[in-house]
Design a protein around this motif. Structure first.
Motif, PDB file in Angstrom:
ATOM      1  N   ARG A 167      -4.607   6.073  -6.414  1.00  0.00           N
ATOM      2  CA  ARG A 167      -5.658   5.725  -5.442  1.00  0.00           C
ATOM      3  C   ARG A 167      -6.944   5.281  -6.132  1.00  0.00           C
ATOM      4  O   ARG A 167      -7.642   4.413  -5.633  1.00  0.00           O
ATOM      5  CB  ARG A 167      -5.924   6.905  -4.508  1.00  0.00           C
ATOM      6  CG  ARG A 167      -4.820   7.068  -3.487  1.00  0.00           C
ATOM      7  CD  ARG A 167      -5.078   8.229  -2.573  1.00  0.00           C
ATOM      8  NE  ARG A 167      -4.078   8.259  -1.502  1.00  0.00           N
ATOM      9  CZ  ARG A 167      -3.948   9.261  -0.659  1.00  0.00           C
ATOM     10  NH1 ARG A 167      -4.750  10.324  -0.744  1.00  0.00           N
ATOM     11  NH2 ARG A 167      -3.035   9.204   0.276  1.00  0.00           N
ATOM     12  N   THR A 219       0.807  -1.219   0.000  1.00  0.00           N
ATOM     13  CA  THR A 219       0.000   0.000   0.000  1.00  0.00           C
ATOM     14  C   THR A 219       0.842   1.271   0.000  1.00  0.00           C
ATOM     15  O   THR A 219       0.803   2.029  -0.960  1.00  0.00           O
ATOM     16  CB  THR A 219      -0.960  -0.002   1.209  1.00  0.00           C
ATOM     17  OG1 THR A 219      -1.787  -1.172   1.130  1.00  0.00           O
ATOM     18  CG2 THR A 219      -1.847   1.228   1.218  1.00  0.00           C
ATOM     19  N   GLY A 234       2.397   1.884  -3.387  1.00  0.00           N
ATOM     20  CA  GLY A 234       1.572   2.940  -3.964  1.00  0.00           C
ATOM     21  C   GLY A 234       2.387   4.158  -4.338  1.00  0.00           C
ATOM     22  O   GLY A 234       2.165   4.777  -5.387  1.00  0.00           O
ATOM     23  N   ARG A 269      -7.210   2.481  -2.793  1.00  0.00           N
ATOM     24  CA  ARG A 269      -7.766   3.715  -2.243  1.00  0.00           C
ATOM     25  C   ARG A 269      -6.854   4.355  -1.192  1.00  0.00           C
ATOM     26  O   ARG A 269      -6.796   5.570  -1.097  1.00  0.00           O
ATOM     27  CB  ARG A 269      -9.146   3.375  -1.667  1.00  0.00           C
ATOM     28  CG  ARG A 269      -9.846   4.412  -0.895  1.00  0.00           C
ATOM     29  CD  ARG A 269     -11.224   3.948  -0.456  1.00  0.00           C
ATOM     30  NE  ARG A 269     -11.224   2.875   0.512  1.00  0.00           N
ATOM     31  CZ  ARG A 269     -11.011   3.058   1.816  1.00  0.00           C
ATOM     32  NH1 ARG A 269     -10.775   4.234   2.295  1.00  0.00           N
ATOM     33  NH2 ARG A 269     -11.043   2.032   2.633  1.00  0.00           N
ATOM     34  N   ARG A 270      -6.108   3.555  -0.433  1.00  0.00           N
ATOM     35  CA  ARG A 270      -5.247   4.100   0.626  1.00  0.00           C
ATOM     36  C   ARG A 270      -3.773   4.164   0.221  1.00  0.00           C
ATOM     37  O   ARG A 270      -2.904   4.398   1.062  1.00  0.00           O
ATOM     38  CB  ARG A 270      -5.401   3.248   1.883  1.00  0.00           C
ATOM     39  CG  ARG A 270      -6.768   3.388   2.518  1.00  0.00           C
ATOM     40  CD  ARG A 270      -6.962   2.558   3.784  1.00  0.00           C
ATOM     41  NE  ARG A 270      -5.790   2.533   4.628  1.00  0.00           N
ATOM     42  CZ  ARG A 270      -5.131   1.415   4.975  1.00  0.00           C
ATOM     43  NH1 ARG A 270      -5.542   0.246   4.525  1.00  0.00           N
ATOM     44  NH2 ARG A 270      -4.090   1.473   5.752  1.00  0.00           N
TER      45      ARG A 270
END
Length: 155
Positions: free
Chosen positions: A133, A107, A111, A138-139
């Protein structure tokens, strides 16, 4: 393509990732990159050809080519130039190979690296976190420092 005095130049092209598979991010250029967490089991299907691993310590041997960027959890990479080099290679190779980016959870660091790849691919730096995201997790990009890293990635 043929070089003078030689036969055709052949280049290996992988079967691409399934764009609908979990963790696969489609960049604006059409390149597909898979993000994942190393704590989770390896997803079914083809293996990556190249991986960028974003961890505090090197991980064990893998069945594919890759590089390690020393990056402790919830922090920033120890050497930002290592990250730039690794992601430049990942972006180049993603044109015709299966590339994956992975940290332990998949994440924050993953990300962030995916957002930096999006910047390399032409997404404006201020839009890259939102881009990832919406299309990956999303996080994704968990800390303020990670967001700053993305916004200043090319500068």
């Amino acid at each position: 393509m043929t070089a003078p005095g030689r036969g055709p130049t052949l280049r290996w092209v992988d079967e691409p990732w399934d764009a609908a598979a979990p963790g696969v991010l489609a960049l604006p250029s059409g390149r597909l990159v898979r993000g994942r967490g190393l704590r989770a089991p390896l997803p079914p299907g083809p293996l990556p050809r190249f991986g960028v691993h974003l961890t505090g310590r090197p991980i064990g041997p893998l069945d594919w080519d890759g590089c390690w960027v020393r990056w402790p959890d919830f922090r920033l990479p120890r050497d930002p130039d290592d990250l730039r080099r690794a992601l430049a290679e990942a972006w180049e190779r993603a044109a015709d190979e299966r590339v994956e980016v992975a940290c332990h959870g998949g994440t924050g660091r993953t990300g962030t690296a995916l957002a930096c790849l999006a910047v390399l691919d032409g997404v404006p730096p201020d839009d890259a976190v939102g881009f990832v995201r919406v299309r990956y997790r999303r996080r994704a990009v968990e800390t303020r420092g990670q967001r700053r890293l993305v916004s200043g990635f090319l500068g």
